[in-house]
Design a protein around this motif. Sequence first.
Motif, mmCIF file in Angstrom:
data_model
loop_
_atom_site.group_PDB
_atom_site.id
_atom_site.type_symbol
_atom_site.label_atom_id
_atom_site.label_comp_id
_atom_site.label_asym_id
_atom_site.label_seq_id
_atom_site.Cartn_x
_atom_site.Cartn_y
_atom_site.Cartn_z
ATOM 1 N N LEU A 224 33.411 41.947 51.756
ATOM 2 C CA LEU A 224 33.296 41.990 50.305
ATOM 3 C C LEU A 224 33.534 40.596 49.741
ATOM 4 O O LEU A 224 34.084 39.716 50.407
ATOM 5 C CB LEU A 224 34.271 43.011 49.706
ATOM 6 C CG LEU A 224 35.708 43.031 50.221
ATOM 7 C CD1 LEU A 224 36.573 42.034 49.486
ATOM 8 C CD2 LEU A 224 36.277 44.424 50.085
ATOM 9 N N LEU A 225 33.095 40.424 48.523
ATOM 10 C CA LEU A 225 33.254 39.155 47.815
ATOM 11 C C LEU A 225 34.325 39.317 46.757
ATOM 12 O O LEU A 225 34.296 40.270 45.974
ATOM 13 C CB LEU A 225 31.935 38.734 47.161
ATOM 14 C CG LEU A 225 31.962 37.445 46.340
ATOM 15 C CD1 LEU A 225 32.130 36.226 47.238
ATOM 16 C CD2 LEU A 225 30.682 37.308 45.513
ATOM 17 N N LEU A 226 35.297 38.399 46.737
ATOM 18 C CA LEU A 226 36.334 38.377 45.717
ATOM 19 C C LEU A 226 36.113 37.163 44.832
ATOM 20 O O LEU A 226 35.909 36.049 45.328
ATOM 21 C CB LEU A 226 37.721 38.295 46.356
ATOM 22 C CG LEU A 226 38.156 39.472 47.235
ATOM 23 C CD1 LEU A 226 39.537 39.196 47.820
ATOM 24 C CD2 LEU A 226 38.158 40.769 46.463
ATOM 25 N N GLU A 227 36.140 37.375 43.519
ATOM 26 C CA GLU A 227 35.953 36.286 42.570
ATOM 27 C C GLU A 227 37.030 36.348 41.500
ATOM 28 O O GLU A 227 37.332 37.429 40.976
ATOM 29 C CB GLU A 227 34.574 36.373 41.931
ATOM 30 C CG GLU A 227 33.436 36.181 42.920
ATOM 31 C CD GLU A 227 32.078 36.368 42.266
ATOM 32 O OE1 GLU A 227 31.432 35.352 41.938
ATOM 33 O OE2 GLU A 227 31.680 37.529 42.070
ATOM 34 N N ALA A 228 37.610 35.199 41.175
ATOM 35 C CA ALA A 228 38.632 35.098 40.143
ATOM 36 C C ALA A 228 38.027 34.487 38.889
ATOM 37 O O ALA A 228 37.367 33.442 38.953
ATOM 38 C CB ALA A 228 39.795 34.251 40.633
ATOM 39 N N PHE A 229 38.252 35.128 37.752
ATOM 40 C CA PHE A 229 37.692 34.671 36.484
ATOM 41 C C PHE A 229 38.814 34.309 35.526
ATOM 42 O O PHE A 229 39.848 34.974 35.480
ATOM 43 C CB PHE A 229 36.811 35.757 35.861
ATOM 44 C CG PHE A 229 35.615 36.107 36.700
ATOM 45 C CD1 PHE A 229 34.467 35.340 36.648
ATOM 46 C CD2 PHE A 229 35.649 37.197 37.557
ATOM 47 C CE1 PHE A 229 33.370 35.655 37.433
ATOM 48 C CE2 PHE A 229 34.552 37.520 38.337
ATOM 49 C CZ PHE A 229 33.416 36.750 38.281
ATOM 50 N N GLY A 230 38.586 33.257 34.767
ATOM 51 C CA GLY A 230 39.571 32.844 33.781
ATOM 52 C C GLY A 230 40.750 32.137 34.418
ATOM 53 O O GLY A 230 40.822 31.925 35.628
ATOM 54 N N GLY A 231 41.720 31.772 33.581
ATOM 55 C CA GLY A 231 42.905 31.087 34.067
ATOM 56 C C GLY A 231 42.683 29.597 34.237
ATOM 57 O O GLY A 231 41.558 29.098 34.236
ATOM 58 N N GLY A 232 43.780 28.880 34.402
ATOM 59 C CA GLY A 232 43.722 27.439 34.573
ATOM 60 C C GLY A 232 43.809 27.027 36.029
ATOM 61 O O GLY A 232 43.631 27.825 36.948
ATOM 62 N N SER A 233 44.109 25.744 36.235
ATOM 63 C CA SER A 233 44.150 25.211 37.594
ATOM 64 C C SER A 233 45.284 25.833 38.404
ATOM 65 O O SER A 233 45.155 26.050 39.608
ATOM 66 C CB SER A 233 44.316 23.689 37.557
ATOM 67 O OG SER A 233 45.514 23.324 36.890
ATOM 68 N N ARG A 234 46.393 26.165 37.741
ATOM 69 C CA ARG A 234 47.493 26.785 38.476
ATOM 70 C C ARG A 234 47.112 28.186 38.928
ATOM 71 O O ARG A 234 47.471 28.601 40.033
ATOM 72 C CB ARG A 234 48.739 26.830 37.602
ATOM 73 C CG ARG A 234 49.937 27.409 38.339
ATOM 74 C CD ARG A 234 51.245 27.040 37.701
ATOM 75 N NE ARG A 234 52.373 27.462 38.520
ATOM 76 C CZ ARG A 234 53.631 27.134 38.271
ATOM 77 N NH1 ARG A 234 53.912 26.364 37.231
ATOM 78 N NH2 ARG A 234 54.606 27.562 39.048
ATOM 79 N N ASP A 235 46.385 28.926 38.095
ATOM 80 C CA ASP A 235 45.922 30.253 38.503
ATOM 81 C C ASP A 235 44.962 30.149 39.683
ATOM 82 O O ASP A 235 44.999 30.987 40.603
ATOM 83 C CB ASP A 235 45.241 30.951 37.326
ATOM 84 C CG ASP A 235 46.197 31.227 36.179
ATOM 85 O OD1 ASP A 235 47.025 32.145 36.313
ATOM 86 O OD2 ASP A 235 46.118 30.523 35.162
ATOM 87 N N ALA A 236 44.090 29.135 39.652
ATOM 88 C CA ALA A 236 43.162 28.950 40.761
ATOM 89 C C ALA A 236 43.911 28.590 42.041
ATOM 90 O O ALA A 236 43.563 29.057 43.133
ATOM 91 C CB ALA A 236 42.142 27.862 40.415
ATOM 92 N N ALA A 237 44.953 27.767 41.926
ATOM 93 C CA ALA A 237 45.747 27.412 43.099
ATOM 94 C C ALA A 237 46.490 28.627 43.647
ATOM 95 O O ALA A 237 46.623 28.793 44.867
ATOM 96 C CB ALA A 237 46.737 26.309 42.742
#
Length: 315
Positions: A224-237
């Motif tokens: 499956l594919l997981l994708e994160a939407f929104g948030g800043g650089s800390r959320d991406a980290a």
Amino acid sequence: MPRRWTVILRDHADAARPIRSEDCHGLLNHWWPQPASEHTAPKRWAMNGWPRPLGDRLHHWTLTWLDDAEPAPLDPGELVGAAQRIGDHVLEPLSVTRTFDRAYTEMLAPPSGPAAVRAAEVRTRTPVVTTTRDASGERVPHIWPSPRRLFGAVHRSGGEIVGGSGALGAVARFAPPALAAPWLEQALAGLARVRRSALPGQEVRLCEHHHAENRTVLGWRGGLLLEAFGGGSRDAATFAALLELLELAGVGKYTAQGFGSVRVDTVTRGRSAAAVPAPRSGRAPHRVRRSPPRAVEARAHAAAEAEEFGGTLFD
């Protein structure tokens, strides 16, 4: 600190039954023992699958130690040249390579620059066993689990974090508490922005695995594919660290016995947010159903229905 080893073994047995999960688990209980009081608790290690034949009597095996405070009682590198019995097999480690060695303080640290990981392709390497208890108390398997269940659970008592399972549980149990608590709060909030979708040709399907004592364990396989939407650089980290922990700790139940091993391939430029819109407030996300094999159709139906139940993940 979390460590992972890749081991190449030579089999000295002329004829033997296939290696079973309980054979490997018994060996690791000997290498990395736990007190009797912790026997039913989540283990400090994960077997990332079972020894896989490579040909010419060679096998490949990957092991992970998850504890940050206590080092593994035995480094597999110390066993090179010493034959180990696994079931009917006599396997001699020829080489041991440490493929991961980072402390939680480093893994959970704030980003020092822009974080590019916003998506990941997750593929199973072994059966994954995820279950919950329904309203009647019966355990039912989950197929096509939500991102929340993929990353495990955090257990609380009196408002305090006391343990957990899976990737989140590894941080809850083994990372320094002062660092773990705020990081887990951010991670749990960020999982609400993670969406899952199908991978072409990697359909999630129900599967059966013959376990110890003639028991059959129901699990699932696929991708499956997981994708994160929104948030800043800390959320991406934080999302990137979760993906790293997902591959280290595995998914679901019995990770100490080799189940739940996944391969995580991060994607720095995924599909646009418009392609996979986040659900609007008050609307449930669209759920994708997969048709399981007819032999387990009734139980798979129960699993699909349980997706609507927000019960506790038992690990």
